[in-house]
Write an enzyme that holds these catalytic residues in place. Sequence first.
Site, mmCIF file in Angstrom:
data_model
loop_
_atom_site.group_PDB
_atom_site.id
_atom_site.type_symbol
_atom_site.label_atom_id
_atom_site.label_comp_id
_atom_site.label_asym_id
_atom_site.label_seq_id
_atom_site.Cartn_x
_atom_site.Cartn_y
_atom_site.Cartn_z
ATOM 1 N N ASP A 168 0.874 -1.167 0.000
ATOM 2 C CA ASP A 168 0.000 0.000 0.000
ATOM 3 C C ASP A 168 0.916 1.224 0.000
ATOM 4 O OD1 ASP A 168 -2.405 1.593 0.455
ATOM 5 O OD2 ASP A 168 -1.669 1.804 2.510
ATOM 6 N N ASP A 192 -0.177 5.222 0.832
ATOM 7 C CA ASP A 192 -0.463 6.227 1.868
ATOM 8 C C ASP A 192 -0.619 5.556 3.231
ATOM 9 O OD1 ASP A 192 -0.431 8.177 -0.057
ATOM 10 O OD2 ASP A 192 -2.593 8.233 -0.319
ATOM 11 N N LYS A 194 -10.125 -1.906 -2.808
ATOM 12 C CA LYS A 194 -10.049 -2.522 -1.486
ATOM 13 C C LYS A 194 -11.335 -2.193 -0.725
ATOM 14 C CE LYS A 194 -5.109 -1.378 -1.436
ATOM 15 N NZ LYS A 194 -4.041 -0.623 -0.744
ATOM 16 N N THR A 241 -2.565 0.756 -4.736
ATOM 17 C CA THR A 241 -3.080 1.954 -4.085
ATOM 18 C C THR A 241 -4.503 2.275 -4.498
ATOM 19 O OG1 THR A 241 -2.715 4.356 -3.851
ATOM 20 C CG2 THR A 241 -2.039 3.350 -5.923
ATOM 21 N N SER A 242 -5.245 2.897 -3.601
ATOM 22 C CA SER A 242 -6.587 3.376 -3.915
ATOM 23 C C SER A 242 -6.536 4.772 -4.520
ATOM 24 C CB SER A 242 -7.447 3.391 -2.642
ATOM 25 O OG SER A 242 -7.565 2.086 -2.118
ATOM 26 N N ASP A 266 -1.544 -0.704 6.231
ATOM 27 C CA ASP A 266 -1.792 -0.026 7.508
ATOM 28 C C ASP A 266 -3.277 0.100 7.809
ATOM 29 O OD1 ASP A 266 -2.437 3.364 7.151
ATOM 30 O OD2 ASP A 266 -2.118 2.075 5.417
#
Length: 212
Positions: free
Chosen positions: A7, A9, A133, A101-102, A158
């Site tokens: 991931d 951020d 996700k 990543t989103s 995270d």
Amino acid sequence: MKYVLFDVDGTLIDAVSNQRRVWGTWAERYGLEAEKVYQVALRTRPMETFAQVAADRDPRQCLATLHELEDEDVRSGVYAAFDGATELLQGLPLGSWALVTSNYEHRVRGRFLRTGLPLPGVIVDAAAVEEGKPSPVPYLRAAEQLGAEPGDCLVIEDAPSGVRSGLRAGMTVWGVNTTVAVDGVHRHFVSLREAVPHILAFASGPGGDIAA
């Protein structure tokens, strides 16, 4: 061969203050309470956030405004990589890791450029998949592009939604940068720095550093 899927951020880059500032500015544009909006945004995707805090507004315009603010933040905001991120990414074998990543790839590239982090050959972003996700699709797509089997992949996350995504993909999932372990992780590290030698050990060979 072992693979590591990251991931971005909150895992490699500390973007909390940036996200809070962007959502604060967005809230001001719509005459809303910044902290209330941010607390909702932490738990939901943007379109769901708009539905909760600005149901009377055009969600497409809300999203366009958010994207404008996020792009400006990439250009002018201050970003920092978490301690250990550079050492970790530079220590991984080429072709053995990816970003999942989103966010959108152009923003990720901008942030990595600002922080000096190396970029991998595979980046799965919000535009690359129809289901984000906590669906397993993003992590499965990254594994596919790397030519990896899910069982050979380690996910570093995270956030609860990312952890669920990795678990549903059938991968080993380690949590970092949280004081309390996210439900479901196979291993928990309070900081990325603490996890670095273990991630490198996992990636170094078939034995891997998997056990808790």
